[in-house]
Write an enzyme that holds these catalytic residues in place. Structure first.
Site, mmCIF file in Angstrom:
data_model
loop_
_atom_site.group_PDB
_atom_site.id
_atom_site.type_symbol
_atom_site.label_atom_id
_atom_site.label_comp_id
_atom_site.label_asym_id
_atom_site.label_seq_id
_atom_site.Cartn_x
_atom_site.Cartn_y
_atom_site.Cartn_z
ATOM 1 N N GLU A 260 0.825 -1.202 0.000
ATOM 2 C CA GLU A 260 0.000 0.000 0.000
ATOM 3 C C GLU A 260 0.863 1.257 0.000
ATOM 4 O O GLU A 260 1.937 1.295 0.604
ATOM 5 C CB GLU A 260 -0.947 -0.032 1.202
ATOM 6 C CG GLU A 260 -1.937 -1.176 1.065
ATOM 7 C CD GLU A 260 -2.884 -1.346 2.233
ATOM 8 O OE1 GLU A 260 -3.987 -1.877 2.011
ATOM 9 O OE2 GLU A 260 -2.548 -0.969 3.361
ATOM 10 N N CYS B 287 3.564 8.411 1.138
ATOM 11 C CA CYS B 287 4.026 7.419 2.111
ATOM 12 C C CYS B 287 4.213 6.105 1.364
ATOM 13 O O CYS B 287 3.250 5.554 0.834
ATOM 14 C CB CYS B 287 2.979 7.305 3.220
ATOM 15 S SG CYS B 287 3.385 6.066 4.458
ATOM 16 N N CYS C 40 6.002 -7.340 6.650
ATOM 17 C CA CYS C 40 7.090 -6.746 7.434
ATOM 18 C C CYS C 40 7.917 -7.834 8.105
ATOM 19 O O CYS C 40 7.396 -8.875 8.495
ATOM 20 C CB CYS C 40 6.522 -5.796 8.501
ATOM 21 S SG CYS C 40 7.817 -4.802 9.324
ATOM 22 N N CYS D 145 5.879 -5.651 15.605
ATOM 23 C CA CYS D 145 5.440 -4.707 16.625
ATOM 24 C C CYS D 145 3.978 -4.998 16.992
ATOM 25 O O CYS D 145 3.139 -5.229 16.119
ATOM 26 C CB CYS D 145 5.596 -3.275 16.125
ATOM 27 S SG CYS D 145 7.304 -2.913 15.649
ATOM 28 N N CYS E 119 0.931 -2.724 15.392
ATOM 29 C CA CYS E 119 0.895 -2.363 13.976
ATOM 30 C C CYS E 119 0.171 -3.435 13.171
ATOM 31 O O CYS E 119 0.470 -4.627 13.278
ATOM 32 C CB CYS E 119 2.317 -2.190 13.458
ATOM 33 S SG CYS E 119 2.366 -1.749 11.707
ATOM 34 N N GLY F 252 6.343 -2.284 6.134
ATOM 35 C CA GLY F 252 7.707 -2.804 6.140
ATOM 36 C C GLY F 252 8.666 -2.047 7.038
ATOM 37 O O GLY F 252 8.392 -0.930 7.480
ATOM 38 N N SER G 206 11.062 5.361 15.519
ATOM 39 C CA SER G 206 9.766 5.129 16.165
ATOM 40 C C SER G 206 10.043 4.631 17.572
ATOM 41 O O SER G 206 10.178 3.434 17.807
ATOM 42 C CB SER G 206 8.959 4.094 15.372
ATOM 43 O OG SER G 206 8.775 4.563 14.061
ATOM 44 N N LEU G 207 10.135 5.556 18.499
ATOM 45 C CA LEU G 207 10.560 5.215 19.852
ATOM 46 C C LEU G 207 9.411 4.574 20.642
ATOM 47 O O LEU G 207 9.550 3.478 21.167
ATOM 48 C CB LEU G 207 11.086 6.472 20.553
ATOM 49 C CG LEU G 207 11.782 6.244 21.887
ATOM 50 C CD1 LEU G 207 13.042 5.418 21.725
ATOM 51 C CD2 LEU G 207 12.129 7.582 22.552
ATOM 52 N N ASN G 208 8.306 5.286 20.719
ATOM 53 C CA ASN G 208 7.045 4.727 21.224
ATOM 54 C C ASN G 208 7.022 4.292 22.691
ATOM 55 O O ASN G 208 6.005 3.769 23.163
ATOM 56 C CB ASN G 208 6.576 3.541 20.362
ATOM 57 C CG ASN G 208 6.280 3.959 18.930
ATOM 58 O OD1 ASN G 208 6.197 5.146 18.650
ATOM 59 N ND2 ASN G 208 6.152 3.014 18.032
ATOM 60 N N CYS H 33 -1.188 5.691 9.879
ATOM 61 C CA CYS H 33 -0.029 4.960 10.408
ATOM 62 C C CYS H 33 -0.479 3.688 11.101
ATOM 63 O O CYS H 33 -1.363 3.708 11.947
ATOM 64 C CB CYS H 33 0.691 5.781 11.479
ATOM 65 S SG CYS H 33 1.444 7.259 10.878
HETATM 66 N N1 SAH Z 1 8.725 0.076 10.294
HETATM 67 C C1 SAH Z 1 8.929 1.491 10.251
HETATM 68 C C2 SAH Z 1 8.042 2.214 9.250
HETATM 69 C C3 SAH Z 1 6.576 1.835 9.221
HETATM 70 S S1 SAH Z 1 5.569 2.303 10.599
HETATM 71 C C4 SAH Z 1 8.777 2.086 11.636
HETATM 72 O O1 SAH Z 1 8.393 1.357 12.553
HETATM 73 O O2 SAH Z 1 9.082 3.245 11.833
HETATM 74 C C5 SAH Z 1 5.397 4.054 10.471
HETATM 75 C C6 SAH Z 1 4.977 4.728 11.763
HETATM 76 O O3 SAH Z 1 3.670 4.307 12.171
HETATM 77 C C7 SAH Z 1 5.890 4.397 12.939
HETATM 78 O O4 SAH Z 1 6.260 5.580 13.601
HETATM 79 C C8 SAH Z 1 5.027 3.527 13.844
HETATM 80 O O5 SAH Z 1 5.397 3.639 15.199
HETATM 81 C C9 SAH Z 1 3.652 4.084 13.562
HETATM 82 N N2 SAH Z 1 2.571 3.163 13.876
HETATM 83 C C10 SAH Z 1 2.560 1.823 13.757
HETATM 84 N N3 SAH Z 1 1.380 1.325 14.148
HETATM 85 C C11 SAH Z 1 0.634 2.366 14.528
HETATM 86 C C12 SAH Z 1 -0.713 2.499 14.996
HETATM 87 N N4 SAH Z 1 -1.519 1.440 15.148
HETATM 88 N N5 SAH Z 1 -1.166 3.736 15.268
HETATM 89 C C13 SAH Z 1 -0.387 4.827 15.068
HETATM 90 N N6 SAH Z 1 0.866 4.766 14.607
HETATM 91 C C14 SAH Z 1 1.368 3.548 14.349
#
Ligand code: SAH
Length: 344
Positions: A87, A100, A107, A111, A114, A156, A210-212, A330
């Site tokens: 996508e 994007c 992937c 995570c 996601c 990915g 993507s620290l989170n 995202c």
């Molecule tokens: N794998 C890479 C790029 C794809 S994800 C990464 O992890 O950065 C792109 C962004 O979407 C990342 O910042 C990730 O933390 C965020 N993301 C993933 N799942 C999400 C969700 N359910 N809600 C909001 N953001 C999300």
């Protein structure tokens, strides 16, 4: 090899001159809509040279499986790339659009928050297939908002497909078309440390981490490979790059979940973690998808968190979700066609 994946040098070699190579690039990025295959001739390139290119570097095999439009103007393209469903999202903004792109079918990482992770891994895309996604969306961007930004935030983990991603970034920022500014191309990673180091050494674009989460314990539950590459090591790699004088800014993505990582303590720890780093924090309220089982933070909690960071001198923006109604936001990309099941 395919036309969108060829360097200008390789293209010049096949077509017999740099002028013809530039004509071919111009043609590719002006084509509306993007063609599925190369025509018999194009202006500015001798027929014979062009047919050599058609034989050795055609278009990648692609088919548009579905195009969905969001009420906020985003367009999601589901592409069939030789059996891999990926996508791409066009995100129109004020004066310019962002595309994007996906770097893998599915992937390599898993995570917990996601949707793409639920698909498993299909395959790595090649540079031509990544650049193709940009060309396709660019051809449909509104005239008032040309596609000048690219983010590797689709499906990915880009740093698990680093050779192709480095080439794609080079192609996108090439001095011939499409000439995107290196500051407008951002690769986002879930924290693959060796890849981060190599990207910072060799890559032209920006890096988003993507620290989170703010503790390793918390993060390892959300991002399993944090057990191998913990927070201090990831931020250490950014610090090293900063100290080497690269002049980069770093984006830190922080998805927010109710009661999980949106507390006052989290905000304080994040401030400490980022001390001295030229970081821009993007707060992203969690975008739900079927079966995610996680609750987004309330707008109030996000606002409080942002104010706490800003008060401590950290640059911090809240990313309003775009394209949620078509599962294009995202973390919602999961290769579901609207007609084929329980999309969000
Ligand atoms: N794998 C890479 C790029 C794809 S994800 C990464 O992890 O950065 C792109 C962004 O979407 C990342 O910042 C990730 O933390 C965020 N993301 C993933 N799942 C999400 C969700 N359910 N809600 C909001 N953001 C999300």
């Amino acid at each position: 090899m395919t036309l969108p994946g060829l360097s200008l040098e390789a293209l010049s070699g096949i077509l017999g001159s740099a002028t013809r190579a530039r004509s071919a690039r111009r043609w590719l990025y002006a084509a509306r809509p993007l063609p599925a295959s190369l025509p018999a001739t194009i202006p500015g390139v001798a027929r014979e040279a062009w047919s050599k290119l058609r034989d050795s570097a055609p278009m990648p095999e692609w088919r548009l499986a579905e195009r969905s439009r969001s009420s906020d103007g985003c367009v999601k393209y589901a592409l069939d790339l030789r059996g891999a469903l990926v996508e791409t999202v066009l995100i129109p903004g004020r004066g310019r659009s962002t595309v994007c792109v996906s770097s893998q079918g599915g992937c390599t990482r898993s995570c917990a928050f996601c949707a793409t992770a639920t698909l498993g891994f299909a395959r790595n895309l090649d540079a031509g297939e990544i650049v193709l996604q940009y060309a396709l969306a660019r051809a449909e961007a509104p005239a008032s908002a040309p596609a000048r930004n690219v983010v590797f935030m689709g499906m990915g983990e880009p740093l698990d497909n680093l050779d192709a991603v480095l080439s794609a970034v080079e192609l996108l920022t090439d001095e011939a078309e499409p000439r995107l500014a290196a500051s407008h191309v951002t690769v986002s990673t879930s924290g693959v440390l060796p890849g981060m180091r190599r990207f910072l050494r060799e890559g032209r674009g920006q890096l988003a981490l993507s620290l989170n989460a703010t503790t390793d314990e918390q993060r390892a539950r959300l991002v399993p490979h944090n057990a191998r590459w913990p927070i201090a090591a990831l931020l250490g790699a950014l610090r090293e790059d900063q100290e080497s004088g690269s002049g980069r800014r770093y984006f830190v993505e922080y998805v927010m979940w109710d009661g999980l990582n949106d507390t006052e303590d989290d905000a304080g720890r994040l401030v400490d973690l980022l001390a001295g780093l030229r970081a821009h924090v993007n707060l992203i309220p969690h975008n739900p998808f079927p079966g995610s089982g996680l609750r987004p933070s309330s707008p109030e909690a996000v606002g409080r968190f942002q104010r706490r960071l800003v008060a401590a001198g950290v640059r911090c923006l809240v990313r309003e979700p775009r394209g949620r109604d078509i599962a294009a936001a995202c973390g919602q990309l999961a290769g579901r066609l609207a007609g084929s099941g329980p999309a969000a």
